[in-house]
Write an enzyme that holds these catalytic residues in place. Structure first.
Site, mmCIF file in Angstrom:
data_model
loop_
_atom_site.group_PDB
_atom_site.id
_atom_site.type_symbol
_atom_site.label_atom_id
_atom_site.label_comp_id
_atom_site.label_asym_id
_atom_site.label_seq_id
_atom_site.Cartn_x
_atom_site.Cartn_y
_atom_site.Cartn_z
ATOM 1 N N ILE A 137 0.858 -1.174 0.000
ATOM 2 C CA ILE A 137 0.000 0.000 0.000
ATOM 3 C C ILE A 137 0.899 1.230 0.000
ATOM 4 O O ILE A 137 1.832 1.332 0.801
ATOM 5 C CB ILE A 137 -0.926 0.016 1.230
ATOM 6 C CG1 ILE A 137 -1.681 -1.319 1.349
ATOM 7 C CG2 ILE A 137 -1.911 1.183 1.119
ATOM 8 C CD1 ILE A 137 -2.476 -1.722 0.125
ATOM 9 N N LYS A 138 0.621 2.141 -0.907
ATOM 10 C CA LYS A 138 1.459 3.331 -1.052
ATOM 11 C C LYS A 138 1.008 4.422 -0.080
ATOM 12 O O LYS A 138 -0.175 4.801 -0.043
ATOM 13 C CB LYS A 138 1.400 3.845 -2.495
ATOM 14 C CG LYS A 138 1.996 2.860 -3.499
ATOM 15 C CD LYS A 138 1.801 3.287 -4.945
ATOM 16 C CE LYS A 138 2.838 4.271 -5.380
ATOM 17 N NZ LYS A 138 2.779 4.506 -6.849
ATOM 18 N N VAL A 139 1.969 4.913 0.706
ATOM 19 C CA VAL A 139 1.721 5.943 1.713
ATOM 20 C C VAL A 139 2.750 7.048 1.498
ATOM 21 O O VAL A 139 3.948 6.763 1.349
ATOM 22 C CB VAL A 139 1.862 5.370 3.138
ATOM 23 C CG1 VAL A 139 1.727 6.479 4.182
ATOM 24 C CG2 VAL A 139 0.830 4.277 3.378
#
Length: 929
Positions: A137-139
Site C-alpha cells: 500500500i502506497k503511503v
C-alpha cells in the site's frame, strides 16, 4: 531480457510503473514478467487514464453502477480486481525470492496524505481486501505519513513509501520503517513476512532545480541535482543498515527497506532517455519504469554498478547549487507538497472520469462511430494486420522498422509519443511565463511562425479566444506585404510580445518577420528595450537560440529536438501560446494523456477501441485502394482544427508517389459530386451536430464515414494526439516515412534562385503571359481566346482520381476567403473532383510537400496579384539597410513553387489578377458553368 538479468545480477529489480486491465488480459504483463519485470506500481493517474481512455472497464463499470455503487466504490472494485490479478501473476516471483520481490503497489486515497489515522485505516482496509501477501500500500512521506508508516509496518502491512525527494526525507522514512519493525517484533510478529520500499522520486528534482539554475544563468549544474540527491540518499541507506540496531532486527528475519527509484522517465529532452536508470544501479534497489523508459533501456541502456560511483562529486554538485542560494531541502519540501496536490487532483479527475463514463454508458453516447459499408472488410483487414505485426507495440517502443529499415529521420522524430506526460512537468514554467507577461502589462502577442510552429497556436487562438485578462494572440504566417502592414498597424509597441517560433530559426519567412519587427520595435522602444519584447521557441543549439540570446530576448523555450514541427502541438510550440491566452494547458495535456492511453500498445486494435489504430487504418488502408481524398467535416466551433490536420496529413503522407489529400471547409454537395476516391471524417462538438441529412447521403452513396465526438473544446488535446498517432499508423500502410518532408526544399531552392537573380539584376525572372484578357494575365502552356476558355482548356485533362489545388498568393482577408470558397465550389461541382485552397506561402509548409510528392494527379491554379504597398526587409536585425522587400520575397516564393511543380511534371496555370482581386475572382467564378 538479458538487460534486466544484468541489472538483477547487480542487485536491482525492475518494476513496471503502469497497469491496466487489457495489459493483464492480453497476456502482455505475463510476457513482461517472463522477461524479468518483477513488480508493478500504480497510482490514481494511471487508473484514470486507463478507465477514461479505453473501453477496458466499461462492462464492469456498468454492472457496478447498476448495483448502485458510488464512484469511489466503483474505483475500488475496479482497482482491487486489477491489483489482485497482477499480484497473482507475480506470485511465483514473490515465492522464488522468498518474499523480497514480486510486489504490486496500490495507492491509498491521496486525500488522506495529511491524516495519519485516516491513512492507517485506509491502508489496513486495502491490504485486507486485496488478500495477497505480495501487495504493498502506497503511503506518502509527509509528516503525517511518517507515523502511519510506522504503525502499518508494526501491524505487518507492506508499505511502498512515496513522494521522497531528499536524503532527509528518506532518513525519516527509514527510521519509521525500523521503528515499525521494532513494534512488530514486540508483538511477536514474523519480521520476514513484511516488506517495504522507499520511493525516491528522481526526475522532478532536476525539473525544479534546473528552473532555478536557469534563472541564475547557470547551465553547468543543470541535470545533475537529481542523481546527486539519489546517490547521497543511497549512502544514507548503506549507513542506516550498518547500525547495530538493524543487526538485531536482521537476525530476526527483517529485510532491508529497498530504495526504489520513481519518476524515472526523463522530462528534459536534452537528457538521455535512460539517464535515471543507467546512473542509479546498485544492490538492494528497485527501479520502477514507465513502459517507454523500460523499452528505451532494453534497447540501449547500460547495466553497470554506477550508484556508488561519484559520491564525492554528488556532494560537490549539491554544494554548488546551495552556493547559488538554491535550497535543495526547500525544493524537496515544495515538490512533496506539489506531489500530494497532483495525486489529489488525479484522484478527483478519476472520480470525474468514472462519473462521465457512467453518464456516457447510460446515454449510449460513443466518442467514435464508423460507417464503411462494403469497405468495412478492408478496414478490418488492416486492423488485423496491425495486431499481427504488433505495430502499436512497436510504435511505442520507437521501432523505426515500423516504417523503414533505417532509422534516419525516424528514430529522432518520435518524441511526440511522450509529450502529454513529459510536458506536464513543464507546465509550471509555462504558466509562470504567462503570468509574467500579464504582470508586465503586455496585452498583445504576435506569433511569428510557419507551418508546425504556427498552426496549433492559431487553432487555440481561433477556437478558445483569449480568457479575460489575457493577451490577444495573432499569428503571422504570410509574407504578403499587405498582411504584414495590417498586423503592424494594430500593435501597441509598449504592450506587444513578439513570439518567434521556429525549430531552426533559419526559415526565410520567420527570419524576415523577425528582422522587420525587431527594427520596428527598436524604432519605437529603443534598442535597449526592444529585445525584452521578444521571446523564442526553438530547438537547443539552433540559429534562433543564438539570435535570441544575442538580442536579449525575455525568454527562450528549448523544445524537444526529437519532435518534428507538425507533431509539436503538445510541446512548447503549441502550449506556450495557448497558456498566454489563458487556455488550461494542464487540462489540455490531461486529455492528450487520456488519448495516449487509449492508443497504447495494450489496447488491441481489433478487440479494443484503439482510436489511433482505427483512424490510422481507416486513412491508410482505404488510401491503398484509391480512397485517398480525406474530406474533413466539422462543427463550426472546431473548423480551425482542420488547418492543423491538413498540414499533419499532407506533409506526412505525400511522398514517394503516395499521399492522402486533406480537403477542408468544403461546402456540402450532392452525392454525385463526390467520386470513388473520397473518404470522410467528421469532428462533432457537443451541441453542434453535423448535418445529419448530409452525412446520411454520403453513407447511402457508399462513402466511408468516421465521426469523432468531443464534449468540450479542451478535448482537442486528445484530438491532437489521436491524429498524430493515426498519421503514424497510416504511414505504415502506405510504406512511407511519415516524419520527413523530402520535397519541401524544392520550392525553397527556387525562391532562393529567384531572389539571387533579383539581387543581381534588380528584377525577378518573369515569363511572358500566354494571353491577357479583361485585366487577367494567363501564364503557362495554355490556349484560348480569353481567360475562361484558357482555364477550361487547362482543366479538361484532369486525370481520374485527380484534384485541383488553388494556390493563392494574395493578401489574406475575409472577403478573399469568401470569394475563393465560392470559386472552389463552382469548380468542384463542374469537374466533380476535390478542390483545395491555400494561401502562399502558408501552404508550402503543409500541402506543398504533397503537391510534389504524391502520385502526381493534381492540377494547379496559381493566383497572383499586384501589391498595393510594399515594405522593406532589413538585411540584419536592427539595421535600416534593406536589399529585399516582402513583395519581392512573396513573388520569388510563388515563382519558386511554380518552378518546383513544373520540375515534378505537374500541370500549372498562373492567373495574375492585377490590382482588382475581388473583381477578377468574381468574374472567374461567374464564368464557370
Amino acid at each position: 531480457m538479458s538487460a534486466i538479468k544484468d541489472l538483477n545480477r547487480l542487485g536491482q529489480s525492475i518494476w513496471l510503473d503502469f497497469i491496466r486491465r487489457s495489459l493483464i488480459a492480453s497476456g502482455e504483463l505475463e510476457a513482461l514478467i517472463a522477461r524479468g519485470v518483477s513488480g508493478i506500481t500504480s497510482n490514481p493517474t494511471i487508473f484514470e487514464k486507463a478507465i477514461a481512455g479505453s473501453a477496458d472497464y466499461d462492462e464492469a463499470l456498468k454492472e457496478l453502477a447498476e448495483e448502485g455503487k458510488t464512484n469511489e466504490e466503483i474505483y475500488l472494485a475496479l482497482a482491487l480486481d486489477d491489483i489482485r490479478r497482477a499480484a497473482d501473476l507475480l506470485r511465483p516471483a514473490w515465492e522464488r525470492s522468498g518474499g523480497a520481490d514480486g510486489y504490486v503497489s496500490l495507492e491509498a486515497n491521496p486525500k488522506l496524505a495529511y491524516d495519519t489515522e485516516g491513512t492507517v485505516t485506509e491502508a489496513r482496509m486495502l491490504f485486507k481486501a486485496l488478500g495477497r501477501p505480495n501487495v504493498m500500500i502506497k503511503v506518502p512521506a509527509t509528516q503525517e505519513g511518517i507515523p502511519a508508516i510506522e504503525a502499518l509496518i508494526g501491524e505487518g502491512v507492506n508499505v511502498n513509501v512515496t513522494l521522497i525527494f531528499s536524503p532527509a526525507h528518506y532518513e525519516a522514512v527509514a527510521r519509521a520503517y525500523i521503528a515499525g519493525l521494532d513494534k512488530l517484533a514486540a508483538r511477536g510478529g514474523d519480521l520476514a513476512r513484511v516488506a517495504s520500499v522507499a520511493s525516491f522520486f528522481v526526475s522532478r528534482i532536476d525539473t525544479a532545480a534546473d528552473r532555478k539554475l536557469e534563472e541564475r544563468g547557470n547551465r553547468a549544474l543543470q541535470g545533475k541535482a537529481a542523481i546527486a540527491c539519489a546517490k547521497l540518499a543511497y549512502e544514507r541507506f548503506r549507513a542506516i543498515y550498518a547500525w547495530k540496531r538493524w543487526e538485531s532486527l536482521a537476525a530476526k528475519g527483517a529485510r532491508v527497506q529497498r530504495l526504489l527509484w520513481g519518476s524515472t522517465g526523463t522530462k528534459n529532452p536534452n537528457y538521455p532517455d535512460t539517464l535515471y536508470v543507467d546512473e542509479l544501479i546498485g544492490p538492494d534497489t528497485v527501479n520502477t519504469l514507465p513502459p517507454a523508459t523500460l523499452q528505451a533501456f532494453l534497447d540501449h541502456g547500460t547495466a553497470a554498478p554506477t550508484l556508488r560511483r561519484g559520491v564525492r562529486e554528488a556532494r560537490r554538485v549539491l554544494e554548488g547549487i546551495e552556493g547559488l542560494g538554491i535550497g535543495m531541502n526547500e525544493i524537496a519540501d515544495e515538490l512533496q507538497r506539489e506531489g500530494v496536490l497532483a495525486f489529489e487532483t488525479s484522484f478527483d479527475a478519476l472520480m470525474g472520469s468514472i462519473r462521465s463514463k457512467r453518464d456516457e454508458i447510460r446515454a449510449g453516447w460513443k466518442p467514435e462511430s464508423t460507417e464503411a459499408g462494403s469497405l468495412r472488410d478492408r478496414i478490418d483487414e488492416g486492423l488485423a494486420a496491425l495486431r499481427k505485426d504488433r505495430v502499436m507495440d512497436r510504435i511505442w517502443a520507437k521501432d523505426h522498422t515500423v516504417w523503414k529499415p533505417g532509422p534516419r529521420e525516424i528514430a529522432n522524430r518520435l518524441g511526440w509519443l511522450s509529450s502529454p506526460v513529459d510536458m506536464m512537468e513543464r507546465v509550471d514554467e509555462i504558466e509562470d511565463f504567462a503570468r509574467a507577461v500579464r504582470s508586465e502589462g503586455l496585452t498583445q502577442v504576435l506569433l511569428l511562425g510557419m507551418g508546425g510552429s504556427s498552426l496549433a497556436p492559431e487553432v487555440f487562438a481561433k477556437t478558445f479566444g483569449s480568457a479575460p485578462g489575457h493577451p490577444e494572440l495573432a499569428v503571422l504566417d504570410s509574407t504578403d506585404p499587405g498582411a504584414v502592414v495590417r498586423l503592424a498597424g494594430r500593435l501597441d509597441p509598449a504592450r506587444t510580445l513578439f513570439l518567434v517560433s521556429s525549430k531552426s530559426g533559419t526559415t526565410v519567412e520567420i527570419h524576415s518577420f523577425f528582422k522587420f519587427f525587431y527594427q520596428w520595435a527598436v524604432e519605437r522602444l529603443g534598442r535597449d528595450r526592444a529585445g525584452r519584447h521578444f521571446a523564442a521557441i526553438t530547438d537547443a543549439g539552433s540559429a534562433l537560440e543564438t539570435l535570441a540570446r544575442e538580442h536579449g530576448f525575455s525568454r527562450v523555450f528549448l523544445n524537444d529536438p526529437d519532435i518534428g514541427g507538425r507533431f509539436s502541438a503538445l510541446a512548447f510550440f503549441g502550449l506556450v501560446p495557448a497558456a498566454l491566452i489563458g487556455v488550461d494547458v494542464r487540462a489540455l495535456l490531461g486529455k492528450a494523456a487520456t488519448m495516449a492511453a487509449n492508443c497504447d500498445a495494450s489496447n488491441c486494435p481489433v478487440a479494443g477501441d484503439n482510436h489511433g489504430a482505427r483512424l490510422g487504418a481507416f486513412l491508410g488502408r482505404l488510401a491503398q485502394i484509391g480512397r485517398d481524398k480525406l474530406t474533413l467535416v466539422t462543427s463550426p466551433s472546431l473548423q480551425h482544427f482542420g488547418d492543423w490536420v491538413e498540414q499533419l496529413i499532407a506533409e506526412s503522407t505525400g511522398k514517394e508517389g503516395k499521399g492522402v489529400l486533406p480537403v477542408l471547409r468544403e461546402a456540402p454537395g450532392r452525392p454525385e459530386v463526390y467520386g470513388p476516391d473520397r473518404l470522410f471524417v467528421g469532428l462533432e462538438a457537443a451541441g453542434e451536430p453535423l448535418r445529419a441529412a448530409f452525412i446520411r447521403s454520403l453513407e447511402e452513396a457508399g462513402h466511408p464515414v468516421e465521426i469523432f465526438r468531443v464534449r468540450d473544446p479542451i478535448d482537442l488535446g486528445g484530438q491532437f494526439f489521436l491524429w498524430m498517432m493515426a498519421t503514424a499508423v497510416a504511414g505504415r500502410f502506405l510504406g512511407i516515412n511519415p516524419f520527413d518532408q523530402p520535397d519541401v526544399e524544392a520550392a525553397k531552392k527556387g525562391a532562393r534562385e529567384a531572389m539571387e537573380a533579383f539581387r543581381a539584376s534588380g528584377r525577378l525572372p518573369e515569363d511572358e503571359p500566354a494571353l491577357s484578357f479583361g485585366g487577367v494575365e494567363v501564364y503557362g502552356p495554355v490556349r484560348g481566346r480569353d481567360t475562361m476558355t484558357a482555364l477550361e482548356g487547362f482543366l479538361e485533362a484532369i486525370p481520374a482520381g485527380g484534384y485541383i489545388a488553388i494556390t493563392a498568393w494574395l493578401p489574406p482577408s475575409d472577403e478573399t476567403d469568401i470569394l475563393l470558397q465560392i470559386f472552389r465550389t463552382r469548380l468542384r461541382d463542374r469537374y466533380r473532383v476535390p478542390v483545395t485552397v491555400g494561401y502562399g506561402p502558408r501552404y508550402l509548409h503543409s500541402t506543398g510537400q504533397l503537391h510534389k510528392g504524391d502520385v502526381g494527379k493534381g492540377v494547379f491554379i496559381q493566383l497572383t496579384a499586384d501589391s498595393e504597398e510594399d515594405i522593406p526587409i532589413p538585411d540584419a536585425p536592427g539595421s535600416t539597410a534593406a536589399s529585399l522587400t516582402f513583395g519581392i520575397l512573396e513573388a520569388a516564393q510563388a515563382a519558386g513553387d511554380r518552378q518546383a511543380l513544373l520540375a515534378k511534371g505537374r500541370r500549372v496555370i498562373r492567373l495574375h489578377l492585377g490590382p482588382d482581386i475581388g473583381g477578377r475572382l468574381a468574374l472567374l467564378t461567374e464564368g464557370i458553368q
